[in-house]
Write a protein that holds these residues in place. Structure first.
Motif, PDB file in Angstrom:
ATOM      1  N   LEU A  78       0.827  -1.197   0.000  1.00 57.45           N
ATOM      2  CA  LEU A  78       0.000   0.000   0.000  1.00 57.45           C
ATOM      3  C   LEU A  78       0.866   1.254   0.000  1.00 57.45           C
ATOM      4  O   LEU A  78       0.581   2.224  -0.721  1.00 57.45           O
ATOM      5  CB  LEU A  78      -0.930   0.004   1.210  1.00 57.45           C
ATOM      6  N   ALA A  79       1.952   1.238   0.790  1.00 52.94           N
ATOM      7  CA  ALA A  79       2.860   2.390   0.815  1.00 52.94           C
ATOM      8  C   ALA A  79       3.456   2.636  -0.570  1.00 52.94           C
ATOM      9  O   ALA A  79       3.606   3.793  -0.999  1.00 52.94           O
ATOM     10  CB  ALA A  79       3.970   2.161   1.840  1.00 52.94           C
ATOM     11  N   ASN A  80       3.786   1.566  -1.290  1.00 55.12           N
ATOM     12  CA  ASN A  80       4.324   1.721  -2.636  1.00 55.12           C
ATOM     13  C   ASN A  80       3.319   2.389  -3.566  1.00 55.12           C
ATOM     14  O   ASN A  80       3.648   3.326  -4.297  1.00 55.12           O
ATOM     15  CB  ASN A  80       4.736   0.357  -3.197  1.00 55.12           C
ATOM     16  N   VAL A  81       2.070   1.900  -3.551  1.00 56.41           N
ATOM     17  CA  VAL A  81       1.044   2.467  -4.422  1.00 56.41           C
ATOM     18  C   VAL A  81       0.820   3.947  -4.106  1.00 56.41           C
ATOM     19  O   VAL A  81       0.747   4.794  -5.009  1.00 56.41           O
ATOM     20  CB  VAL A  81      -0.276   1.686  -4.298  1.00 56.41           C
ATOM     21  N   LEU A  82       0.723   4.254  -2.831  1.00 60.86           N
ATOM     22  CA  LEU A  82       0.524   5.651  -2.439  1.00 60.86           C
ATOM     23  C   LEU A  82       1.713   6.506  -2.869  1.00 60.86           C
ATOM     24  O   LEU A  82       1.546   7.651  -3.308  1.00 60.86           O
ATOM     25  CB  LEU A  82       0.317   5.744  -0.926  1.00 60.86           C
ATOM     26  N   GLY A  83       2.915   5.944  -2.780  1.00 56.71           N
ATOM     27  CA  GLY A  83       4.108   6.665  -3.204  1.00 56.71           C
ATOM     28  C   GLY A  83       4.124   6.904  -4.703  1.00 56.71           C
ATOM     29  O   GLY A  83       4.513   7.994  -5.158  1.00 56.71           O
ATOM     30  N   TRP A  84       3.717   5.914  -5.478  1.00 54.08           N
ATOM     31  CA  TRP A  84       3.670   6.079  -6.928  1.00 54.08           C
ATOM     32  C   TRP A  84       2.708   7.198  -7.320  1.00 54.08           C
ATOM     33  O   TRP A  84       2.997   7.996  -8.204  1.00 54.08           O
ATOM     34  CB  TRP A  84       3.243   4.769  -7.593  1.00 54.08           C
ATOM     35  N   MET A  85       1.573   7.245  -6.650  1.00 54.82           N
ATOM     36  CA  MET A  85       0.584   8.277  -6.965  1.00 54.82           C
ATOM     37  C   MET A  85       1.093   9.657  -6.532  1.00 54.82           C
ATOM     38  O   MET A  85       0.968  10.642  -7.272  1.00 54.82           O
ATOM     39  CB  MET A  85      -0.753   7.961  -6.293  1.00 54.82           C
ATOM     40  N   HIS A  86       1.664   9.711  -5.346  1.00 57.03           N
ATOM     41  CA  HIS A  86       2.150  10.999  -4.833  1.00 57.03           C
ATOM     42  C   HIS A  86       3.241  11.568  -5.734  1.00 57.03           C
ATOM     43  O   HIS A  86       3.261  12.773  -6.013  1.00 57.03           O
ATOM     44  CB  HIS A  86       2.674  10.824  -3.414  1.00 57.03           C
ATOM     45  N   ALA A  87       4.140  10.704  -6.203  1.00 55.83           N
ATOM     46  CA  ALA A  87       5.243  11.160  -7.053  1.00 55.83           C
ATOM     47  C   ALA A  87       4.739  11.741  -8.366  1.00 55.83           C
ATOM     48  O   ALA A  87       5.433  12.562  -8.986  1.00 55.83           O
ATOM     49  CB  ALA A  87       6.206  10.001  -7.317  1.00 55.83           C
ATOM     50  N   ARG A  88       3.563  11.343  -8.782  1.00 63.09           N
ATOM     51  CA  ARG A  88       2.996  11.823 -10.047  1.00 63.09           C
ATOM     52  C   ARG A  88       1.904  12.875  -9.838  1.00 63.09           C
ATOM     53  O   ARG A  88       1.228  13.267 -10.790  1.00 63.09           O
ATOM     54  CB  ARG A  88       2.445  10.620 -10.838  1.00 63.09           C
ATOM     55  N   GLY A  89       1.748  13.279  -8.610  1.00 64.72           N
ATOM     56  CA  GLY A  89       0.745  14.295  -8.325  1.00 64.72           C
ATOM     57  C   GLY A  89      -0.679  13.807  -8.532  1.00 64.72           C
ATOM     58  O   GLY A  89      -1.585  14.602  -8.800  1.00 64.72           O
ATOM     59  N   GLN A  90      -0.877  12.507  -8.388  1.00 67.82           N
ATOM     60  CA  GLN A  90      -2.193  11.920  -8.620  1.00 67.82           C
ATOM     61  C   GLN A  90      -2.964  11.810  -7.300  1.00 67.82           C
ATOM     62  O   GLN A  90      -2.434  11.319  -6.308  1.00 67.82           O
ATOM     63  CB  GLN A  90      -2.062  10.540  -9.269  1.00 67.82           C
ATOM     64  N   ARG A  91      -4.198  12.256  -7.342  1.00 65.71           N
ATOM     65  CA  ARG A  91      -5.023  12.236  -6.130  1.00 65.71           C
ATOM     66  C   ARG A  91      -6.419  11.720  -6.490  1.00 65.71           C
ATOM     67  O   ARG A  91      -7.255  12.476  -7.001  1.00 65.71           O
ATOM     68  CB  ARG A  91      -5.110  13.638  -5.526  1.00 65.71           C
ATOM     69  N   PRO A  92      -6.668  10.444  -6.248  1.00 72.06           N
ATOM     70  CA  PRO A  92      -8.003   9.912  -6.541  1.00 72.06           C
ATOM     71  C   PRO A  92      -9.045  10.500  -5.605  1.00 72.06           C
ATOM     72  O   PRO A  92      -8.728  11.037  -4.551  1.00 72.06           O
ATOM     73  CB  PRO A  92      -7.836   8.409  -6.315  1.00 72.06           C
ATOM     74  N   ARG A  93     -10.282  10.373  -6.037  1.00 77.49           N
ATOM     75  CA  ARG A  93     -11.379  10.901  -5.226  1.00 77.49           C
ATOM     76  C   ARG A  93     -11.515  10.151  -3.908  1.00 77.49           C
ATOM     77  O   ARG A  93     -11.847  10.730  -2.879  1.00 77.49           O
ATOM     78  CB  ARG A  93     -12.676  10.817  -6.028  1.00 77.49           C
ATOM     79  N   ARG A  94     -11.255   8.854  -3.929  1.00 79.39           N
ATOM     80  CA  ARG A  94     -11.330   8.061  -2.695  1.00 79.39           C
ATOM     81  C   ARG A  94     -10.518   6.789  -2.850  1.00 79.39           C
ATOM     82  O   ARG A  94     -10.404   6.228  -3.941  1.00 79.39           O
ATOM     83  CB  ARG A  94     -12.781   7.700  -2.348  1.00 79.39           C
ATOM     84  N   LEU A  95      -9.963   6.372  -1.735  1.00 75.85           N
ATOM     85  CA  LEU A  95      -9.274   5.097  -1.614  1.00 75.85           C
ATOM     86  C   LEU A  95     -10.156   4.140  -0.822  1.00 75.85           C
ATOM     87  O   LEU A  95     -10.644   4.491   0.260  1.00 75.85           O
ATOM     88  CB  LEU A  95      -7.935   5.291  -0.888  1.00 75.85           C
ATOM     89  N   LEU A  96     -10.364   2.951  -1.370  1.00 74.95           N
ATOM     90  CA  LEU A  96     -11.017   1.873  -0.631  1.00 74.95           C
ATOM     91  C   LEU A  96      -9.962   0.820  -0.333  1.00 74.95           C
ATOM     92  O   LEU A  96      -9.326   0.285  -1.250  1.00 74.95           O
ATOM     93  CB  LEU A  96     -12.161   1.247  -1.438  1.00 74.95           C
ATOM     94  N   PHE A  97      -9.757   0.556   0.941  1.00 77.20           N
ATOM     95  CA  PHE A  97      -8.797  -0.465   1.351  1.00 77.20           C
ATOM     96  C   PHE A  97      -9.555  -1.698   1.824  1.00 77.20           C
ATOM     97  O   PHE A  97     -10.345  -1.630   2.780  1.00 77.20           O
ATOM     98  CB  PHE A  97      -7.887   0.050   2.473  1.00 77.20           C
ATOM     99  N   VAL A  98      -9.329  -2.818   1.157  1.00 76.31           N
ATOM    100  CA  VAL A  98     -10.014  -4.055   1.504  1.00 76.31           C
ATOM    101  C   VAL A  98      -9.253  -4.755   2.622  1.00 76.31           C
ATOM    102  O   VAL A  98      -8.122  -5.209   2.433  1.00 76.31           O
ATOM    103  CB  VAL A  98     -10.156  -4.979   0.282  1.00 76.31           C
ATOM    104  N   SER A  99      -9.881  -4.835   3.782  1.00 76.82           N
ATOM    105  CA  SER A  99      -9.293  -5.446   4.962  1.00 76.82           C
ATOM    106  C   SER A  99     -10.088  -6.699   5.324  1.00 76.82           C
ATOM    107  O   SER A  99     -10.744  -7.299   4.468  1.00 76.82           O
ATOM    108  CB  SER A  99      -9.278  -4.427   6.116  1.00 76.82           C
ATOM    109  N   SER A 100     -10.033  -7.090   6.572  1.00 74.53           N
ATOM    110  CA  SER A 100     -10.655  -8.345   7.009  1.00 74.53           C
ATOM    111  C   SER A 100     -11.274  -8.199   8.387  1.00 74.53           C
ATOM    112  O   SER A 100     -10.783  -7.429   9.226  1.00 74.53           O
ATOM    113  CB  SER A 100      -9.592  -9.453   7.036  1.00 74.53           C
ATOM    114  N   SER A 101     -12.330  -8.968   8.620  1.00 77.76           N
ATOM    115  CA  SER A 101     -12.922  -9.008   9.955  1.00 77.76           C
ATOM    116  C   SER A 101     -11.984  -9.692  10.948  1.00 77.76           C
ATOM    117  O   SER A 101     -12.256  -9.711  12.148  1.00 77.76           O
ATOM    118  CB  SER A 101     -14.273  -9.739   9.916  1.00 77.76           C
TER     119      SER A 101
END
Length: 285
Positions: A90-113
């Protein structure tokens, strides 16, 4: 189609692919990031890449996707494997987006009960304490916090035990004659893979409509059930009469998860209990 919304699904496996197919059918541009893209359907644009590698995939989109869904699964079920995918990935994906100035409208993180540690049949919702005993739940909680503190609008979706086509472990156990004791009661929670994808799609659609989403949702069907009840129901449907000495093996824990928050948002599972879901699976056998 111009100006169609875009979603990037990082870790586009079973649930991610089902989500992508749904959104593509509704006119979305869907990008699926996974190491091996050969299994992706034509409606999902492949983005070959490894979440565990720090280098950004060469096929990363030039323009920011409207939505980012992180739906990865660990390659190995040990502590290192979980941390590599859920936290570092997740840190890698967020870093890739940040480096390109990309900001999605929302992040959905699929976790677990599995982030809940309750084990005495307690009812659990999004506000319940999260005190997991094992490393998997603890690492998922760490990844959830990374998502929620990313600076992006974010929601965590805690899915219960996913079952469906290709996920027939319990059916195999029952066919082999394994049973579970009626006492003490071991409650389990589950969600059909199509309902898991449907919930994610519903959250995205509600966000697009301007509905204020909360930071966490439980993805589970309407009826937590005792594992004994599920197994006995399956034994009757499968006409299994033999019995093995060893009981069905399962992870520790016994809790009942509520989907009231998701249902209040208008979501309804197509398979409200194990009966409808497993009946559908058995029809496909």
């Amino acid at each position: 189609m111009q100006n169609r919304p875009t979603v990037l699904i990082a870790g586009c496996g079973d649930v991610g692919t089902r989500l992508g197919v749904r959104l593509a059918a509704d006119g979305w541009r869907v990008l699926g990031l996974r190491r091996d893209c050969s299994a992706l359907p034509p409606s999902i644009e492949p983005v070959p890449g490894d979440l565990a590698e720090p280098a950004c995939p060469s096929a990363w989109p030039a323009e920011a996707p409207d939505y980012l869904v992180f739906a990865a699964a660990a390659n190995s079920h040990d502590e290192a494997g979980y941390r590599q995918i859920y936290v570092q990935g997740l840190a890698n994906v967020l870093g890739w987006m940040h480096a390109r100035g990309q900001r999605p409208r929302r992040l959905l993180f699929v976790s677990s009960s599995g982030v809940y540690g309750q084990s005495r049949g307690e009812w659990v919702d999004e506000a319940s304490p999260t005190e997991p005993q094992g490393f998997s739940g603890k690492i998922l909680l760490e990844a959830e916090q990374l998502a929620l503190s990313s600076g992006l609008p974010a929601s965590v979706v805690r899915l219960a035990g996913i079952y469906g086509p290709g996920r027939r472990w319990l059916l195999g156990q029952v066919r082999q004659g394994h049973r579970v004791p009626a006492e003490p009661v071991q409650y389990g929670n589950r969600i059909h893979a199509e309902d898991a994808a449907g919930l994610l799609a519903h959250l995205i659609e509600q966000d697009r409509r301007g509905t204020a989403l909360q930071s966490c949702y439980l993805g589970v069907d309407d009826e937590p059930a005792a594992l004994y009840e599920v197994v006995e129901w399956l034994r009757k449907r499968l006409n299994v009469t033999e019995e093995t000495p060893a009981p069905v093996s399962r992870r520790a824990g016994s809790k009942r998860c509520s989907n009231a928050r998701a249902r209040a948002l208008g979501w309804q599972p197509a398979y409200p209990s194990f009966r409808e879901g497993y009946a559908s699976l058995l029809e496909q056998s």
